[in-house]
Motif scaffolding. Sequence first.
Motif, PDB file in Angstrom:
ATOM      1  N   ARG A  74       0.861  -1.195   0.000  1.00 31.73           N
ATOM      2  CA  ARG A  74       0.000   0.000   0.000  1.00 31.73           C
ATOM      3  C   ARG A  74       0.888   1.232   0.000  1.00 31.73           C
ATOM      4  N   ILE A  75       0.599   2.151  -0.919  1.00 33.19           N
ATOM      5  CA  ILE A  75       1.383   3.371  -1.054  1.00 33.19           C
ATOM      6  C   ILE A  75       0.450   4.563  -0.981  1.00 33.19           C
ATOM      7  N   GLY A  76       0.686   5.453  -0.020  1.00 30.30           N
ATOM      8  CA  GLY A  76      -0.132   6.644   0.105  1.00 30.30           C
ATOM      9  C   GLY A  76       0.051   7.588  -1.069  1.00 30.30           C
ATOM     10  N   ALA A  77      -0.981   8.325  -1.391  1.00 27.29           N
ATOM     11  CA  ALA A  77      -0.984   9.158  -2.587  1.00 27.29           C
ATOM     12  C   ALA A  77       0.098  10.233  -2.576  1.00 27.29           C
ATOM     13  N   MET A  78       0.460  10.750  -1.397  1.00 29.69           N
ATOM     14  CA  MET A  78       1.457  11.816  -1.321  1.00 29.69           C
ATOM     15  C   MET A  78       2.885  11.281  -1.199  1.00 29.69           C
ATOM     16  N   THR A  79       3.053   9.988  -1.307  1.00 30.07           N
ATOM     17  CA  THR A  79       4.388   9.396  -1.319  1.00 30.07           C
ATOM     18  C   THR A  79       5.119   9.820  -2.593  1.00 30.07           C
ATOM     19  N   THR A  80       6.334  10.293  -2.458  1.00 30.88           N
ATOM     20  CA  THR A  80       7.076  10.776  -3.623  1.00 30.88           C
ATOM     21  C   THR A  80       7.822   9.639  -4.321  1.00 30.88           C
ATOM     22  N   GLN A  81       8.230   9.915  -5.548  1.00 29.61           N
ATOM     23  CA  GLN A  81       9.035   8.946  -6.281  1.00 29.61           C
ATOM     24  C   GLN A  81      10.354   8.689  -5.551  1.00 29.61           C
TER      25      GLN A  81
END
Length: 284
Positions: A71-78
């Motif tokens: 699961r990766i939160g939407a505001m996680t950066t590249q």
Amino acid sequence: MIPAAFEYHRPTDMAGVLAVLAEHGDEARVLAGGHSLIPMMKLRMADVPHLIDLQDVDGLSGITVEGGRVRIGAMTTQSDIIGHAALAEAAPIMREASLQIADPQVRYMGTVGGNVANGDPGNDMPGLMQCLDATFLLVGPDGEREVQARGFYEAAYMTDRADDEVLVAVAFDAPSGGYAYEKQKRKIGDYATAAAAVLLGKDGDTCTSASIAMTNLSDTPVWSEAAGAALVGTSVDAAAVDAAVAAMLGDIDPTQDNRGPIEFKRHAAAVILRRAIARAWDRA
């Protein structure tokens, strides 16, 4: 250029975000990293009277890998993706793709949520999410709902997300087998002329599963069921690869632009896809 005048909102929770969206409807847009939306506003290609910055909203970033589910939160950066050891082990194709997005300066600000939610056919993450058979979590006034990545994109910049919804996370099962993300672009920082995400399962010398998606070759990302099916049950020999490439070329619909004419794009797509299949098979 300078964007048209807009009102800037910076809520601290999701309730505040949804309240602004409810009040202003399609005149409001949410801002994640800003690398897709801000240039369009500067070029006056997007008129956004109300801009909602998500940076102060808690709970929208972070990566979890539990029980084989990512699961990766939407505001996680590249950049967050590139540096996350557990994610690199569970889904190394994520790191491989993120390293090919733009340049380090962009990757420190560009987010997963912004990349997938905008509906830009040139973005890298939408096709990758389709290859991974990811699920998108959306939050709106009626609560949460999940949408499959393979059914999310409708046309260029048009998705299944309603105007009063926010994409808050992506999730997928950790893939197994071989993987590859290949990309051809004119220069560092440019969108892809063609990019391919490939996942291959292997038992002995036989391909047991295949998922293939390509980017910036139609007005939406293209996950080709036929291309994957052409490899399953084979030893991924030359004939099977030819069949997979032919199937993908039948599913894409590129248009001429400053990255080249249609025939060049189809040629680039075939070359990139062959490379990705070969590398994924070597890793399987």
